[in-house]
Scaffold this active site. Sequence first.
Site, PDB file in Angstrom:
ATOM      1  CE1 TYR A 104      -4.123  -0.713   7.949  1.00  0.00           C
ATOM      2  CE2 TYR A 104      -6.286  -1.625   8.444  1.00  0.00           C
ATOM      3  CZ  TYR A 104      -5.468  -0.795   7.698  1.00  0.00           C
ATOM      4  OH  TYR A 104      -6.008  -0.036   6.701  1.00  0.00           O
ATOM      5  CG  ASP A 124      -2.864  -1.145   4.979  1.00  0.00           C
ATOM      6  OD1 ASP A 124      -1.787  -1.764   5.093  1.00  0.00           O
ATOM      7  OD2 ASP A 124      -2.955   0.087   5.111  1.00  0.00           O
ATOM      8  CD  GLU A 165      -3.226   0.878   1.882  1.00  0.00           C
ATOM      9  OE1 GLU A 165      -3.643  -0.290   1.931  1.00  0.00           O
ATOM     10  OE2 GLU A 165      -3.828   1.844   2.382  1.00  0.00           O
TER      11      GLU A 165
END
Lengths: 708, 90
Positions: A325, A116, A16
């Site tokens: 995350y 992600d 990403e």
Amino acid sequence: MVPDRTSSKYTFVLAEKPQAAARIAQALATQRPVKKRLRDLPYYEVDWNGNHLVIAPAIGHLYGVAQERRGSPWPVFNVTWKPIYEVDRTKTRLKSWLAALKTLGDSAESFISATDYDVEGSLIAYTILKYALNADLEHARRVKFSTLSRQELQEAFLHPQPSLDYGLIEAGRARHELDWLFGINTSRALMSALREAGLFEKLSAGRVQSPTLYEVVKREAAIRSFVPIPYYSIMATAEVDGAVFPAYYEKEKLQSLQEAVQVVEDCNGNFGSIKAIHTSERHVPPPPPFNLGALQREAYRHFHSTPSRTLRVAESLYLQALISYPRTDSQKLPPSIGYHAILDGLARSRNYAPLIANLQKEERTLRPAEGERDDTAHPAIYPTGNLPSSGLSNEEHRLLDLVIHRFLAVFSTPYVKELTQLTITVQEHSFRATGSRLLAEGWLRYYHPYSSIAVLPLPPLTEGQDVFLKSVQYAEMYTQPPAQYNSSSLLRFMERHEIGTKATRAETIETLQRRGYVKGDPMQATELGWATVETLKRNFRELLSVDLTRHFEERLAEIERGAKTREEALQEAVVFLKDVFGKFAETSKENSKELATAVRNARRDSSVLGSCPVCKTGEIRIIISGRTGKRFAGCSRYFDGACKYTTPLPQKGSVEPLHRVCQTCGHPTVRIRYYRARPWLLCINPECPKKAGWRKHGVSDLQKASPA
Amino acid sequence: MECQICKRQVRLNSALCRYHSLALRRLLRRYDAWQKAAQVEWKEYLRRLDSNPFTGAWIREIIAWSDAAGKSQEDLKRLANLSTATPQDP
């Protein structure tokens, strides 16, 4: 230049962000990964498990929603995906990035999406693979991970999912397309109304933004039309064997002064007796682990960090493999994250070692406290157990510390508080006293300094004991208006009504501020915000309702589950919008007049800094020099020849009048905002005595200002 | 027509905009609670509200305007009844 080994077979891995690509390469490489560059694009070549991987990063979204043909009149209902540099003119530098990705992807044999694992991440990979790389999507694979730690990344690449996550992708496409349809059409409606009055201003409205703004406006209306009502509360100072403690009248609020005076007359200086003592224990369990919303609220509470800033800092910690995350709704920590390994990792820091030793001694079996919310994609936010290798910024350091303390606290036991409540009777009146003491510290020990509880011990007392009410007094109190929203409470409102996503809520709040619809924190709706809400209410009332937003959020969830298709949701939105825009033209004149007045006033508000400190009759205004294009402040009476006052202003960033004068010299003060940086407060007077120290260090007034 | 207080547009023959109409109705309605609590006269009610930090800005504006225009409680009641603004909050 294309990589050396592109002639041989390789797998193209799309990350990403550049930092994530570097982490993935480091985790998979047996030796130091080879970093290369194609134009602006950094990429890595790694041999992993018998495959040659080329790992390249996106840089957020590289494709965006746009209308099919430029210049079509609104309403527009035909959407398409275009490279981001065509959609957003500020992103032209991404053209070469996208071209480089295309070059790398052209000769790839297979593709892995390693963005992600959420709606946005999946969509970023999908649009690049589909539109830029023209990849064989049937055979593209997906890796799923929640931290950028070596172990988890290796595990993810050993067992990639055989296909892309189409549930998330379709939900993501639908969200972007829906938001675009609502946003572009209502925004253009507002701007076209304004154009009729001969003005131009960037106004926006949207499916999530508008109900949020409406909520701020409604709260503001409640505050501005608030009438406080008096009530009376009675407090006594009770004395037993020389020990004093506070007691409160049984009714917390007495509605009349007469009644309050009567109670005071009856009880003041009299003896009462203790009628009942009730002791109970309260076990308060540990808080659940952080999801993004809870982390943002807690960071606001302790550090006054705005939700968007907290998210940025949390993402930076994630990219450094220090926390998991952060864009997660989950309040659960599954055992698969490896509790013991994380604690062992954290115990290498002397700050946490004593706490962790204690926790491991107390809790043989680690079982975290968990909340109800779950997120299929990621667990709650937790530290990876890695310690920062290089210096973190202060903001990163304190947020990491908060996450670690919370992680430790969730494994601990409840804290136990003993509550003692007693009733004192005096004639026909009763007073209550409450005492508390801490019996077991439990999780508070691990969550220090982010939690504290008040304890108030009572002296030893028995039932029937006489109590002297040394003083009994009444206080006139007033009902209070609801509190203004701040970034944190507005975020909570959005969460409670499920409008927006965990990833976009903070950005929505920032947009409201950027557009000038709200100002300050706590937030106040500006006149422009009021006028926009008024116009929307007259024409697109449904758009202000959280019900409509929630309805489409449910549709998006159904798309993610596969219960509805993207096309069905879009069709529903188009039918709704066509109906709404049909009515807009009817009230166009009224709309344009009200909006134009608000825009003119807003412009005036934002350019007037305060009254002139020299002539005392003019206003200090922000002026852009027609000759040099430079910004400065000057007195409005300059053109009358009555006042010659001018002073320089910083040329970069935005200047926001504070409508307050400097306490030292009496000149107006302003707030200077730079992109993604803390704002600064500045007195516009270059000769302000407060700035004497700056000159000593050779710093120009306008380069240095006192922090907000 | 314009609101006599804030110059916002008003609809039909109302003297006040919808926001100030809302505030006026609240000002009149809450007087009962004040009378019960503190037995104050209308003028005293307005004076105390004006000096109270929790009083809303629109309420203060109504107070200042009614004072300047010499409006009695009865005048304000009549005005509130004439107001055409919708009863709900903005």
